[in-house]
Design an enzyme around this catalytic site. Structure first.
Site, PDB file in Angstrom:
ATOM      1  N   ASP A   1      54.612   9.117  -0.871  1.00 27.83           N
ATOM      2  CA  ASP A   1      53.476   9.897  -1.389  1.00 27.83           C
ATOM      3  C   ASP A   1      53.923  11.194  -2.043  1.00 27.83           C
ATOM      4  OD1 ASP A   1      51.973   8.607   1.443  1.00 27.83           O
ATOM      5  OD2 ASP A   1      51.249   8.195  -0.569  1.00 27.83           O
TER       6      ASP A   1
ATOM      7  N   ASP B   1      61.083   8.998  -0.554  1.00 24.05           N
ATOM      8  CA  ASP B   1      59.760   9.274   0.013  1.00 24.05           C
ATOM      9  C   ASP B   1      58.763   8.503  -0.846  1.00 24.05           C
ATOM     10  OD1 ASP B   1      57.491  10.768   1.157  1.00 24.05           O
ATOM     11  OD2 ASP B   1      57.504  11.855  -0.727  1.00 24.05           O
TER      12      ASP B   1
HETATM   13  C1  XBP Z   1      52.573  11.649   3.074  1.00 28.59           C
HETATM   14  C2  XBP Z   1      51.724  11.707   4.280  1.00 28.59           C
HETATM   15  C3  XBP Z   1      50.836  10.555   4.588  1.00 28.59           C
HETATM   16  C4  XBP Z   1      49.786  10.399   3.489  1.00 28.59           C
HETATM   17  C5  XBP Z   1      48.597   9.596   3.961  1.00 28.59           C
HETATM   18  O1  XBP Z   1      53.596  10.728   3.391  1.00 28.59           O
HETATM   19  O2  XBP Z   1      51.812  12.672   5.023  1.00 28.59           O
HETATM   20  O3  XBP Z   1      50.199  10.832   5.823  1.00 28.59           O
HETATM   21  O4  XBP Z   1      49.282  11.695   3.152  1.00 28.59           O
HETATM   22  O5  XBP Z   1      49.046   8.340   4.408  1.00 28.59           O
HETATM   23  P1  XBP Z   1      55.035  10.804   2.631  1.00 28.59           P
HETATM   24  P2  XBP Z   1      48.554   7.817   5.841  1.00 28.59           P
HETATM   25  O6  XBP Z   1      55.019  11.985   1.677  1.00 28.59           O
HETATM   26  O7  XBP Z   1      56.046  10.962   3.742  1.00 28.59           O
HETATM   27  O8  XBP Z   1      55.146   9.492   1.899  1.00 28.59           O
HETATM   28  O9  XBP Z   1      47.079   8.104   5.929  1.00 28.59           O
HETATM   29  O10 XBP Z   1      48.869   6.335   5.849  1.00 28.59           O
HETATM   30  O11 XBP Z   1      49.366   8.598   6.830  1.00 28.59           O
HETATM   31 MG    MG Z   2      55.733  12.995   0.103  1.00 26.30          MG
END
Ligand code: XBP
Ligand code: MG
Length: 265
Positions: free
Chosen positions: A18, A16
């Site tokens: 973020d 993953d």
């Molecule tokens: C986390 C999310 C993303 C980010 C924001 O993604 O839900 O939406 O918060 O990025 P992950 P965007 O943990 O799956 O990496 O605004 O580009 O969606």
């Molecule tokens: Mg995440």
């Protein structure tokens, strides 16, 4: 916990982005959203507690729509929410990638070390994320080097799948393109939504919690720690165990994976 069907050997690690590769939400995405609101003349402001609530919804455009529908009084909702969400999100992505280009967000502890070790041991690498592809490219190039994206065989990101996490779609997308079975992989996540997505695809999962997710339900994870750890900076184990390792390294992952396979047999 079963690591799902498929071959016995560990072949690939799927990360993953973020909250897992880097702690991007509180001082990255949230700041970028607020800069976008300001640039488009909106008096919206997502403070840290409110953003923590909004993180229940994955996907930036979806999060904006959720905020409008659930936090704005009817008289203050825009006519075309989807169009505004698209415009705001494009603006926000420009701000977020600029923050990354300015070096404002670093990788979490142990991430670069584990990626190097995994590559050295012949494990294949991939990414499965809800975030926008441009964000992934900017994070990787700014933290691992201009050509580092090539280290990941597949970067499954954002709108390439119809349903975002906690749906398993993005993990299925990655498994299909790598011709891998779930049982040959381990996933790395930071949130309950992410864990549900990986488990929904039958993939054994290691969770590294962060400030926004530490109190979420991680039942079903193979291991829950506060970080991957570094020599001299061991992780705090919140569930499971490091199988004798001092921090999360490939030997620990192989042991976790083998244990999950035995449990599934
Ligand atoms: C986390 C999310 C993303 C980010 C924001 O993604 O839900 O939406 O918060 O990025 P992950 P965007 O943990 O799956 O990496 O605004 O580009 O969606
Ligand atoms: Mg995440």
């Amino acid at each position: 916990m079963a690591a799902g069907n498929g071959s016995s050997a560990l072949e690939a690690l799927i990360f993953d982005v973020d909250g897992t590769l880097a702690d991007t939400e509180r001082h990255g995405h949230r700041v970028a959203f607020n800069l976008a609101f300001e640039e488009l003349g909106l008096d919206w402001h997502w403070d840290e507690p409110l953003y923590g609530e909004l993180l229940a919804v994955t996907g930036g455009k979806e999060r904006i729509a959720f905020f409008v529908e659930n936090y704005l009084p009817a008289g203050r909702r825009p006519e075309d929410v989807a169009a505004l969400a698209r415009e705001l999100h494009a603006c926000k992505t420009r701000h977020f990638t600029r923050l990354l280009d300015e070096g404002r967000i670093a990788l979490r502890a142990g991430v670069a070390r584990l990626l190097d070790e995994a590559s050295g041991e012949g494990l294949r690498l991939a990414i499965a994320t809800t975030t926008t592809p441009a964000n992934v490219e900017a994070l990787i190039s700014n933290t691992l080097g201009a050509d580092a994206a090539g280290r990941f065989e597949v970067i499954g990101a954002g709108d390439v799948v119809p349903a975002k996490k906690p749906a398993p779609d993005i993990y299925h997308y990655v498994l299909e393109r790598m011709s891998l079975k779930a049982g040959a992989c381990l996933a790395f996540e930071d949130s309950a939504n992410g864990l549900r997505a990986a488990r929904g695809a039958g993939i054994g999962t290691v969770v590294t919690v962060n400030g926004y997710t530490r109190d979420e339900d991680f039942n079903g994870a193979l291991l829950v720690v506060d970080q991957l750890g570094e020599p001299g900076e061991p992780p705090v184990v919140l569930a499971g165990d490091l199988a004798g390792a001092r921090f999360v390294d490939v030997s620990c992952l192989r042991a976790l994976h083998a244990g999950a396979r035995r449990g599934a047999a």
